[in-house]
Structures are given as C-alpha cells and as structure tokens.
Design an enzyme around this catalytic site. Structure first.
Site, PDB file in Angstrom:
ATOM      1  N   ARG A 126      54.901  31.300  51.175  1.00 29.23           N
ATOM      2  CA  ARG A 126      54.222  32.421  51.858  1.00 29.23           C
ATOM      3  C   ARG A 126      54.436  33.762  51.177  1.00 29.23           C
ATOM      4  O   ARG A 126      54.250  34.823  51.772  1.00 29.23           O
ATOM      5  CB  ARG A 126      54.628  32.523  53.326  1.00 29.23           C
ATOM      6  CG  ARG A 126      54.267  31.310  54.127  1.00 29.23           C
ATOM      7  CD  ARG A 126      54.085  31.650  55.601  1.00 29.23           C
ATOM      8  NE  ARG A 126      53.692  30.457  56.324  1.00 29.23           N
ATOM      9  CZ  ARG A 126      54.546  29.608  56.860  1.00 29.23           C
ATOM     10  NH1 ARG A 126      55.832  29.828  56.786  1.00 29.23           N
ATOM     11  NH2 ARG A 126      54.103  28.550  57.499  1.00 29.23           N
ATOM     12  N   LYS A 148      45.363  42.596  42.747  1.00 28.63           N
ATOM     13  CA  LYS A 148      44.410  41.491  42.945  1.00 28.63           C
ATOM     14  C   LYS A 148      44.926  40.268  42.192  1.00 28.63           C
ATOM     15  O   LYS A 148      45.298  40.365  41.014  1.00 28.63           O
ATOM     16  CB  LYS A 148      43.031  41.858  42.402  1.00 28.63           C
ATOM     17  CG  LYS A 148      42.235  42.779  43.315  1.00 28.63           C
ATOM     18  CD  LYS A 148      40.812  42.937  42.789  1.00 28.63           C
ATOM     19  CE  LYS A 148      39.998  43.840  43.693  1.00 28.63           C
ATOM     20  NZ  LYS A 148      38.649  44.099  43.127  1.00 28.63           N
ATOM     21  N   GLU A 190      36.789  47.220  29.710  1.00 27.65           N
ATOM     22  CA  GLU A 190      37.278  47.769  30.991  1.00 27.65           C
ATOM     23  C   GLU A 190      37.665  49.251  30.831  1.00 27.65           C
ATOM     24  O   GLU A 190      37.496  50.042  31.757  1.00 27.65           O
ATOM     25  CB  GLU A 190      38.469  46.957  31.514  1.00 27.65           C
ATOM     26  CG  GLU A 190      38.118  45.545  31.978  1.00 27.65           C
ATOM     27  CD  GLU A 190      37.360  45.490  33.316  1.00 27.65           C
ATOM     28  OE1 GLU A 190      37.089  46.552  33.918  1.00 27.65           O
ATOM     29  OE2 GLU A 190      37.022  44.367  33.745  1.00 27.65           O
ATOM     30  N   LYS A 235      42.993  54.030  37.318  1.00 31.73           N
ATOM     31  CA  LYS A 235      42.947  52.917  38.270  1.00 31.73           C
ATOM     32  C   LYS A 235      43.850  53.170  39.480  1.00 31.73           C
ATOM     33  O   LYS A 235      43.451  52.935  40.621  1.00 31.73           O
ATOM     34  CB  LYS A 235      43.309  51.596  37.578  1.00 31.73           C
ATOM     35  CG  LYS A 235      43.260  50.451  38.561  1.00 31.73           C
ATOM     36  CD  LYS A 235      42.989  49.120  37.977  1.00 31.73           C
ATOM     37  CE  LYS A 235      42.835  48.118  39.127  1.00 31.73           C
ATOM     38  NZ  LYS A 235      42.717  46.756  38.684  1.00 31.73           N
ATOM     39  N   ASN A 253      34.137  47.888  40.302  1.00 32.49           N
ATOM     40  CA  ASN A 253      33.279  46.718  40.049  1.00 32.49           C
ATOM     41  C   ASN A 253      32.016  47.083  39.285  1.00 32.49           C
ATOM     42  O   ASN A 253      31.132  46.231  39.106  1.00 32.49           O
ATOM     43  CB  ASN A 253      32.902  46.047  41.380  1.00 32.49           C
ATOM     44  CG  ASN A 253      34.113  45.467  42.067  1.00 32.49           C
ATOM     45  OD1 ASN A 253      34.999  44.922  41.413  1.00 32.49           O
ATOM     46  ND2 ASN A 253      34.184  45.612  43.376  1.00 32.49           N
ATOM     47  N   HIS A 256      30.230  44.645  36.998  1.00 33.25           N
ATOM     48  CA  HIS A 256      30.806  43.310  37.229  1.00 33.25           C
ATOM     49  C   HIS A 256      29.854  42.328  37.902  1.00 33.25           C
ATOM     50  O   HIS A 256      30.036  41.116  37.775  1.00 33.25           O
ATOM     51  CB  HIS A 256      32.099  43.422  38.040  1.00 33.25           C
ATOM     52  CG  HIS A 256      33.275  43.825  37.204  1.00 33.25           C
ATOM     53  ND1 HIS A 256      33.335  45.041  36.552  1.00 33.25           N
ATOM     54  CD2 HIS A 256      34.428  43.174  36.889  1.00 33.25           C
ATOM     55  CE1 HIS A 256      34.491  45.121  35.892  1.00 33.25           C
ATOM     56  NE2 HIS A 256      35.163  44.003  36.072  1.00 33.25           N
ATOM     57  N   HIS A 260      29.844  39.287  35.693  1.00 30.57           N
ATOM     58  CA  HIS A 260      30.342  37.961  36.091  1.00 30.57           C
ATOM     59  C   HIS A 260      29.244  36.903  35.955  1.00 30.57           C
ATOM     60  O   HIS A 260      29.514  35.754  35.575  1.00 30.57           O
ATOM     61  CB  HIS A 260      30.855  37.977  37.538  1.00 30.57           C
ATOM     62  CG  HIS A 260      32.237  38.557  37.673  1.00 30.57           C
ATOM     63  ND1 HIS A 260      32.717  39.047  38.860  1.00 30.57           N
ATOM     64  CD2 HIS A 260      33.231  38.724  36.773  1.00 30.57           C
ATOM     65  CE1 HIS A 260      33.960  39.479  38.689  1.00 30.57           C
ATOM     66  NE2 HIS A 260      34.292  39.300  37.436  1.00 30.57           N
ATOM     67  N   HIS A 272      35.444  38.486  29.121  1.00 35.16           N
ATOM     68  CA  HIS A 272      35.167  39.264  30.334  1.00 35.16           C
ATOM     69  C   HIS A 272      34.749  40.704  30.009  1.00 35.16           C
ATOM     70  O   HIS A 272      33.741  41.197  30.524  1.00 35.16           O
ATOM     71  CB  HIS A 272      36.414  39.254  31.224  1.00 35.16           C
ATOM     72  CG  HIS A 272      36.269  40.078  32.464  1.00 35.16           C
ATOM     73  ND1 HIS A 272      35.432  39.723  33.496  1.00 35.16           N
ATOM     74  CD2 HIS A 272      36.823  41.272  32.821  1.00 35.16           C
ATOM     75  CE1 HIS A 272      35.500  40.643  34.441  1.00 35.16           C
ATOM     76  NE2 HIS A 272      36.331  41.588  34.063  1.00 35.16           N
TER      77      HIS A 272
END
Ligand code: GLY
Length: 372
Positions: A126, A148, A190, A235, A253, A256, A260, A272
């Site tokens: 957990r 993330k 990025e 960021k 995003n 993205h 993606h 990416h």
C-alpha cells in the site's frame, strides 16, 4: 567549458515540492550520494534500474550506498518494459526477498524506470518510499518530478497508475554525458514544451543554446545543470499549484494528446519527446483551425523543432484516421469528448471557454495530422 565532467562554476540548487526534496547539480559520486544515504535513513533499500543504466550508474551508486548487488532489480531498457507484467515481476521479487513496509525503492534511470519503479513503490504494501535518481534528460526535466507513476496498457500509455510523491529527487547532469544523442533530443522535446507554455524569453533561452546542446559528449555540464534547473523550476511551479491536474497542470499535457496517439500508431518507433514535438506542432495547427491561435504559433514551433534537431513529422506517413482513433484512449477525455491543452500563444493557454482543456472534434485533429 568541456563536457561530461564537473566544472568550476556548475551551479547546484535545491527545491522542495510537496515534501519532495529535489537536489539538482550535485555529483552522484559525492554530495548526491550523501543526500540519498540521508534520505534512506537506515531503511532497507532496493534499486530498480534498466539494462543500460545498471553498469553505468546503478551499480556504482549501490556500492557507494552499501546496497547489495542482489538488491538491484534490472528491467530490459525501453518502453516495452512499462507493463503490468513487469510491475508483477518486480513486486514478486521484493516479496521473495522479504522487503517490508519500511523499505525504500531507489529508481535509477530514465522515464520508464522512474514511472515503473514509482508505481511499484506506490502499490507495494500500500505504498513505500521512493527516491528518484533520473539519468536521462527526459526524466530530469519531467518524469522524475511531480509524482506521476504508472504503466502502459494495450489501450494506451500511462493508463494504469497513481500519484506517489518521491521523498527525494537527485538530478546529476554529469550522467547525461553518456546519453546517446537521440535520447538527449528526447528530453529536449519536453524542455521545448516547458519553454512554450512559459514565455517567449524561455523559448529564446533554449533555442539560443541549441548549438551547445547539440555538442554530444562535449555539452558543458554547467549548461546542462542550468537547463535541468530551469525546467524543474517551471514544472514545480505548476505542480505546486495543481498536483492532481484539475487546472494549470493540464498545460503540461500540451502536445501530448496527438503525441501519445502518434507514439502508439507508430508502434513506439519514435521516442516520447519526438512525438510530443510533433504533437505540439499538430496541436498548434488545431488551435489555428479552431480560431484560438494565430497560424504564426505553429510556424514558431516548427522553427524551434528544426533548430533543436527534433522531427517535424513522423518519418512515415501515419493514417490520420488511425491517429484520430488513438486520441480516444487519452486520459483527458471528459464525457467522451477529448480535451486538449492548447496554446493561444507562447506562454498563453487557449481557453476557448474551457480553462486549460479545449474539446477538439476528431475531424479537426485528423485534418491537422494530414497537414503535418
Ligand atoms: N508529464 C506531465 C506531468 O507530469 O503532468
């Protein structure tokens, strides 16, 4: 200035984001390792890394930290490892070795390692502590910061995951000396996104340095430290305001949704950051088609991509219908309509009446793909 080695004048910086301490520009073989040892604070540690990074950075770091070779869990390098199967293999390895709740995972590698190891840490018993040690530009400027974590599914990228804050991030830009050029450009995609969503001045800073950044192993470490710090500041400023992506974080995003989709339709043959670059160009064309931005914006993005050595379009023509269909698995769908994070101008989110998320008809996305 020479590249790869620490230079006098390389600046170190430290930031905090929601309790994550972020150390930039401290060598992993000295103060960076000390920061990690202090964060481990006597807990049992396992290192998760990949086949490229294990000999270069993970094994030497394990030595310095006194972590056993048996506690280094290695995945095959590449996006193909960011799966639920690999998550199961890693968590089973930790269980077999008797790691308990008071353990800490140290992720040493690029975005795939960081996302997967972060997800292992988020779910193991957990949730246990994770330390992110990014060794690629992409991971330093983006993936390792902001909590993330996750894995890909057949239906799309990052669809299974969790937010899990690292207790510490250590970004040592000297590790970038061994990074292949294509992987460096992956991170520049990025970095360009951060510049475009921030300001014209930030964009100028980046494109003005393109020749130095293209210098392979001769890239000055002091410049890399600057690049990483600027991006992490951009960021963290955004994530500090909106950790769970209900508002301003959506701007991260940008590029993205199409990016993606291009990544998935091209069978992950493009990296990416390259797909995000193509996606930003396409999404600027979409904003122009919707009357939300001037066509000048797409031209500025095209210019910046060219200067930074990033592709303007996929090397093989992709079927616009397939790319349009692939946008449907994007996490940014609301009530079945795909919401894009579009720009009205450099540093200015397009709102189109919907703060940070603009619904885009699939037909318009397909037209932009056809126009690339
Ligand atoms: N990579 C985008 C974000 O962290 O929100």
């Amino acid at each position: 200035m020479t590249g790869g080695e620490w230079e006098a004048g390389t600046k170190a910086a430290a930031l905090d984001l929601h309790g994550s301490h972020i150390v930039i520009g401290q060598p992993l073989d000295r103060a960076g390792a000390t920061a990690i040892r202090e964060a481990i604070a006597g807990r049992r540690a396992a290192i998760i890394t990949d086949t490229n990074v294990a000999p270069l950075h993970a094994a030497p770091l394990a030595d310095r930290l006194g972590v056993d070779a048996d506690a280094i869990l290695t995945i095959t390098a590449g996006e193909g490892s960011k799966t639920r199967d690999e998550w199961a293999r890693l968590t089973d390895s930790l269980l077999a070795r008797g790691y308990g709740r008071d353990s800490v995972i140290i992720a040493v590698g690029g975005g795939v390692v960081g996302d997967l190891a972060g997800f292992v840490a988020a779910t193991y018993m957990r949730g246990i502590a994770v330390i992110q040690v990014p060794t690629t530009l992409l991971a330093m400027v983006d993936a390792a910061v902001g909590g993330k974590t996750g894995v890909d599914a057949a239906a799309g990228k990052n669809l299974i995951g969790a937010f899990h804050r690292p207790i510490l991030v250590v970004a040592d830009p000297a590790t970038l000396a061994t990074l292949p050029d294509v992987q460096f450009r992956n991170g520049l995609g990025e970095a360009l996104k951060h510049a475009l969503i921030t300001s014209a001045a930030e964009l100028r800073w980046l494109v003005d340095r393109a020749p130095l950044l293209a210098a392979g192993e001769a890239r000055p470490v002091a410049l890399l430290a600057d690049l990483v710090e600027r991006n992490i500041r951009i960021k963290t400023d955004i994530v500090a305001r909106d950790e769970r992506e209900s508002g301003p974080r959506k701007m991260l995003n940008f590029g993205h949704t199409i990016g993606h989709a291009v990544e998935s339709v091209s069978g992950y043959s493009l990296l990416h950051g390259e797909c995000v670059g193509i996606g930003m160009r396409a999404e600027a064309m979409i904003a122009a088609k919707l009357g939300l931005a001037s066509p000048v914006l797409a031209g500025q993005i095209t210019g910046a991509l060219g200067t930074l050595g990033l592709p303007l379009r996929p090397p093989h023509r992709l079927d616009p219908m397939a790319v349009g269909a692939a946008t449907r698995s994007d996490k940014k769908a609301r009530a079945g309509v795909i919401e894009y994070a579009l720009l009205a101008d450099i540093g200015v989110p397009a709102n189109g009446g919907h703060a940070y998320g603009t619904p885009v008809p699939e037909r318009v996305a397909r037209e932009a793909i056809a126009d690339l």
